[in-house]
Design a protein around this motif. Structure first.
Motif, PDB file in Angstrom:
ATOM      1  N   GLY A  18       0.775  -1.238   0.000  1.00 44.64           N
ATOM      2  CA  GLY A  18       0.000   0.000   0.000  1.00 44.64           C
ATOM      3  C   GLY A  18       0.799   1.277   0.000  1.00 44.64           C
ATOM      4  O   GLY A  18       0.277   2.330   0.363  1.00 44.64           O
ATOM      5  N   GLN A  19       2.061   1.237  -0.419  1.00 45.75           N
ATOM      6  CA  GLN A  19       2.858   2.460  -0.429  1.00 45.75           C
ATOM      7  C   GLN A  19       2.347   3.484  -1.434  1.00 45.75           C
ATOM      8  O   GLN A  19       2.723   4.656  -1.356  1.00 45.75           O
ATOM      9  N   ASP A  20       1.514   3.040  -2.367  1.00 46.76           N
ATOM     10  CA  ASP A  20       0.934   3.957  -3.346  1.00 46.76           C
ATOM     11  C   ASP A  20      -0.568   4.139  -3.133  1.00 46.76           C
ATOM     12  O   ASP A  20      -1.253   4.697  -3.987  1.00 46.76           O
ATOM     13  N   ASP A  21      -1.074   3.675  -1.990  1.00 45.71           N
ATOM     14  CA  ASP A  21      -2.519   3.688  -1.743  1.00 45.71           C
ATOM     15  C   ASP A  21      -2.843   4.656  -0.605  1.00 45.71           C
ATOM     16  O   ASP A  21      -2.461   4.428   0.549  1.00 45.71           O
ATOM     17  N   ASN A  22      -3.560   5.721  -0.926  1.00 51.67           N
ATOM     18  CA  ASN A  22      -3.915   6.721   0.081  1.00 51.67           C
ATOM     19  C   ASN A  22      -4.754   6.131   1.204  1.00 51.67           C
ATOM     20  O   ASN A  22      -4.646   6.550   2.359  1.00 51.67           O
ATOM     21  N   HIS A  23      -5.605   5.146   0.891  1.00 50.86           N
ATOM     22  CA  HIS A  23      -6.433   4.520   1.925  1.00 50.86           C
ATOM     23  C   HIS A  23      -5.562   3.817   2.963  1.00 50.86           C
ATOM     24  O   HIS A  23      -5.740   3.998   4.171  1.00 50.86           O
ATOM     25  N   VAL A  24      -4.633   3.005   2.483  1.00 49.99           N
ATOM     26  CA  VAL A  24      -3.771   2.249   3.393  1.00 49.99           C
ATOM     27  C   VAL A  24      -2.915   3.190   4.233  1.00 49.99           C
ATOM     28  O   VAL A  24      -2.786   3.020   5.454  1.00 49.99           O
ATOM     29  N   LEU A  25      -2.349   4.200   3.602  1.00 43.98           N
ATOM     30  CA  LEU A  25      -1.419   5.085   4.299  1.00 43.98           C
ATOM     31  C   LEU A  25      -2.130   6.039   5.258  1.00 43.98           C
ATOM     32  O   LEU A  25      -1.701   6.216   6.402  1.00 43.98           O
ATOM     33  N   SER A  26      -3.216   6.656   4.805  1.00 40.02           N
ATOM     34  CA  SER A  26      -3.916   7.620   5.664  1.00 40.02           C
ATOM     35  C   SER A  26      -4.531   6.940   6.882  1.00 40.02           C
ATOM     36  O   SER A  26      -4.418   7.433   8.009  1.00 40.02           O
ATOM     37  N   ILE A  27      -5.181   5.798   6.652  1.00 36.44           N
ATOM     38  CA  ILE A  27      -5.749   5.081   7.796  1.00 36.44           C
ATOM     39  C   ILE A  27      -4.638   4.459   8.633  1.00 36.44           C
ATOM     40  O   ILE A  27      -4.776   4.311   9.851  1.00 36.44           O
ATOM     41  N   GLY A  28      -3.526   4.123   7.992  1.00 32.07           N
ATOM     42  CA  GLY A  28      -2.385   3.614   8.745  1.00 32.07           C
ATOM     43  C   GLY A  28      -1.855   4.627   9.738  1.00 32.07           C
ATOM     44  O   GLY A  28      -1.286   4.259  10.773  1.00 32.07           O
ATOM     45  N   ILE A  29      -2.043   5.913   9.445  1.00 35.02           N
ATOM     46  CA  ILE A  29      -1.651   6.967  10.388  1.00 35.02           C
ATOM     47  C   ILE A  29      -2.799   7.289  11.344  1.00 35.02           C
ATOM     48  O   ILE A  29      -2.644   7.245  12.569  1.00 35.02           O
ATOM     49  N   GLY A  30      -3.968   7.611  10.786  1.00 30.94           N
ATOM     50  CA  GLY A  30      -5.114   7.936  11.635  1.00 30.94           C
ATOM     51  C   GLY A  30      -5.506   6.782  12.535  1.00 30.94           C
ATOM     52  O   GLY A  30      -5.830   6.970  13.717  1.00 30.94           O
ATOM     53  N   GLY A  31      -5.468   5.568  11.987  1.00 30.81           N
ATOM     54  CA  GLY A  31      -5.771   4.397  12.800  1.00 30.81           C
ATOM     55  C   GLY A  31      -4.724   4.171  13.877  1.00 30.81           C
ATOM     56  O   GLY A  31      -5.033   3.665  14.964  1.00 30.81           O
ATOM     57  N   GLY A  32      -3.478   4.542  13.576  1.00 32.87           N
ATOM     58  CA  GLY A  32      -2.428   4.451  14.590  1.00 32.87           C
ATOM     59  C   GLY A  32      -2.701   5.374  15.760  1.00 32.87           C
ATOM     60  O   GLY A  32      -2.515   4.999  16.930  1.00 32.87           O
ATOM     61  N   PHE A  33      -3.165   6.592  15.447  1.00 28.71           N
ATOM     62  CA  PHE A  33      -3.576   7.494  16.527  1.00 28.71           C
ATOM     63  C   PHE A  33      -4.701   6.851  17.337  1.00 28.71           C
ATOM     64  O   PHE A  33      -4.751   6.974  18.566  1.00 28.71           O
ATOM     65  N   GLY A  34      -5.612   6.178  16.628  1.00 24.46           N
ATOM     66  CA  GLY A  34      -6.713   5.506  17.311  1.00 24.46           C
ATOM     67  C   GLY A  34      -6.233   4.397  18.230  1.00 24.46           C
ATOM     68  O   GLY A  34      -6.791   4.192  19.318  1.00 24.46           O
TER      69      GLY A  34
END
Length: 273
Positions: A190-206
């Protein structure tokens, strides 16, 4: 008028005198059959199991998330200043009939939010990208959990020392920035996938926020409240309360970028495509 025309069009007709077309009224049975045929011709949209699961998980995630974050804001914006004004004699009743029940909703809604969101992200986005790339999704899932759990462990250690709020804020900022950087640059999928990366950050905060809820906020408040109600508050009640406050404030501020990255995953491409 369109309904009237369609009604007459459905009625049998005959040719009358002078070339006029005569229409007769339909019987109740004919009207019933007409609508039954129209209903039968209407086809329900079909969905795959994955699509159905996706909407169910998103719905659960949103409802639980609204409950969780709403209560988080209630505690920080309403309850904290309110408790400063409550007389000491009234606090046990407030603890018993408001704080404890609210904390129950708070902790369980946090857990449901994260479980549903994590499941959605892992199966709908990470697994799909892994299949496209011909690899396993577990590398990305494992890296995500490792980075954010370790980040929380460091933050937990800092909060346990009950420093000032400014210190906790500075440490949290540095930690989450480094954690996000690690995930974005080293995720196998998912290095080119905004879904994987954005949720990978926001979900990490979660993840950090969830662990703060269960590891500090709930545990410390429960110890103080149950001890107070029993007439034997813990000797370190002030320290426990301070730690819970710092964790809650951390969650309050983390919720803002968390919601941003969650929304950006589908509505604003900032990472990948």
């Amino acid at each position: 008028m369109p309904d009237l025309l369609s009604f007459f069009a459905a009625c049998p007709s005959s040719q009358g005198a002078g070339g006029l077309t005569l229409y007769r009224l339909q019987s109740a049975e004919e009207i019933y059959m007409h609508h039954l045929i129209a209903l039968a011709s209407w086809v329900m949209p079909t969905h795959t199991w994955t699509e159905a699961l996706a909407i169910i998980l998103r719905w659960i995630h949103l409802v639980a998330g609204i409950t969780w974050i709403g209560l988080l804001y209630f505690f920080n914006l309403v309850n904290v200043p309110f408790m400063k004004q409550v007389d000491a004699g009234m606090k046990p009743k407030v603890f018993q009939y408001m704080t404890l029940p609210t904390l129950q909703w708070f902790r369980w809604s946090a857990l449901v939010t994260v479980i549903a969101g994590f499941w959605y992200w892992a199966q709908i986005y990470v697994a799909a990208d892994a299949e496209r790339m011909g690899t396993s999704p577990w590398g990305t899932i494992g890296l995500f959990l490792l980075i954010w759990v370790v980040t929380w462990g460091i933050l937990y250690f800092v909060i346990s020392k009950t420093p000032t709020g400014y210190v906790v804020g500075a440490v949290t900022t540095v930690l989450v920035f480094l954690a996000a950087l690690l995930f974005v640059n080293f995720t196998p999928v998912g290095q080119d996938d905004n879904h994987v990366l954005s949720i990978g950050i926001g979900g990490g905060f979660g993840i950090i926020m969830l662990l703060n809820v269960w590891g500090i906020i709930w545990r410390n408040n429960k110890a103080v409240i149950t001890g107070t109600l029993a007439g034997t508050p813990p000797a370190n009640a002030a320290t426990l309360g301070r730690q819970a406050f710092l964790a809650s404030r951390t969650n309050f501020f983390l919720s803002v970028p968390m919601v941003f990255f969650m929304a950006a995953s589908s509505h604003y491409t900032i990472l990948g495509r």
